[in-house]
Every structure is written in structure tokens, then in C-alpha cells.
Design an enzyme around this catalytic site. Structure first.
Site, short mmCIF file in Angstrom:
data_model
loop_
_atom_site.label_atom_id
_atom_site.label_comp_id
_atom_site.label_asym_id
_atom_site.label_seq_id
_atom_site.Cartn_x
_atom_site.Cartn_y
_atom_site.Cartn_z
N ARG A 68 18.61 -1.44 8.31
CA ARG A 68 17.73 -2.79 8.36
C ARG A 68 18.60 -3.93 7.77
NH1 ARG A 68 12.03 -0.34 6.96
NH2 ARG A 68 13.50 0.12 5.00
N GLU A 105 15.81 8.36 -6.59
CA GLU A 105 14.60 8.76 -7.33
C GLU A 105 14.60 10.17 -7.27
OE1 GLU A 105 10.96 6.60 -9.45
OE2 GLU A 105 11.53 5.90 -7.35
#
Length: 170
Positions: A68, A105
Site C-alpha cells: 500500500r 510483534e
């Protein structure tokens, strides 16, 4: 119609980015830029806002991060008359590449670009759609530096401030 201020434009753009709870999994608030892209006036305002920020004489290359980030970096590079370089996920580029592995993460990933796309000493603007934890953007900065470039600035269309990505990037 009166010209909008930068703050008014940013507020308008925030209103064009849809928040989707629990996507792609429970507990995640997804920021969906498709609603912005489907609005030609909003998309143009977004690109124009980025364009106003950068002096082309201070940049050599505009990088877009898959996928994107490409949507915003490509028109910006054209308007600034600068080369557009894609940083992609592994094995998506046909030529010889350089890359960097990085941790998110709960996962790991890799960014790659064509070798030689960023010349040593190039001043680089890195664009992505969203700043979350800063892992992907940090990797893009590292890859730029590995190529010999200097990161002029990083810019994102949206941010999840609660994930403190800006703090992690410094």
C-alpha cells in the site's frame, strides 16, 4: 470554496480512512485506506499534502513499501520528478536483490529491493500507508542505509499511536 488548512485536510483524510474492528483477527483495529482511495478528491488531497511537504532539491529517491505504500509513493515520485523504488516482500523482484530481515510483534518478515536501486549518497524519502509498531519502516530505513543511502524522512498516511511506532523509530 476557501482553501483548506493543513489541519483541515488531515481531519478530512482521517474521516476517509475506515476503521474495521477485529480484522484480520480479534483485537486488531484495521485502518482501511481503500475508502480514501475510492474518493478521488481525498486521494488527491493526500498526495498534494505530501507533495507540499517536500522540496525536490532535497531528495534523490522516493521509496514505497509493499504494497500500500506504493499507492502513495508512486504519484509522489512522479510529481517530484524522482525515481520510485519498491521495497518488497521476499522473492517478488526478478533481479538481484539486497534485503533485511526484521521482527514484528509476533512474527518475522523480510524486505528486499533491487541491488543498485538506491545509489550511495542518495537522499531517500520512505513512504508507507500506516505506521503501527515501526518494524517495517525501521527495516526500510536499515535497507536504505545498507544500500548507502541516507533517510531524509519517513512519511505515512495513517498512524496507530497506541502502538508507539514513532517512539521506536526515534
Amino acid at each position: 470554496m476557501a482553501e483548506l488548512t493543513s489541519d483541515e485536510i488531515q481531519e478530512k483524510l482521517r474521516g476517509l480512512i475506515r476503521s474495521v474492528p477485529d480484522f484480520p483477527k480479534p483485537g486488531i483495529m484495521f485502518r482501511d485506506i481503500t475508502t480514501l482511495l475510492e474518493n478521488p478528491e481525498g486521494f488527491q488531497l493526500c498526495v498534494d499534502l505530501l507533495l507540499q511537504r517536500y522540496d525536490p532539491s532535497c531528495l534523490d529517491v522516493v521509496v514505497g513499501i509493499e504494497s500500500r505504500g506504493f499507492v502513495f509513493a508512486a504519484p509522489l515520485a512522479l510529481a517530484l520528478k524522482k525515481p520510485f523504488v519498491m521495497m518488497r516482500k521476499p522473492k517478488k523482484l526478478p533481479g538481484k536483490t539486497i534485503g533485511v530481515d526484521f521482527k514484528l510483534e509476533y512474527a518475522s518478515d523480510r524486505l528486499e529491493m533491487h541491488e543498485g536501486s538506491i545509489a550511495p549518497g542518495s537522499r531517500v524519502l520512505i513512504i508507507d500507508d500506516l505506521l503501527a509498531t515501526g518494524g517495517t519502516l525501521g527495516a526500510a530505513c536499515k535497507l536504505t542505509e545498507m544500500a548507502g543511502g541516507t533517510v531524509h524522512e519517513c512519511a505515512c498516511v495513517a498512524e496507530l499511536p497506541e502502538l508507539k511506532g514513532k517512539e521506536r523509530l526515534g
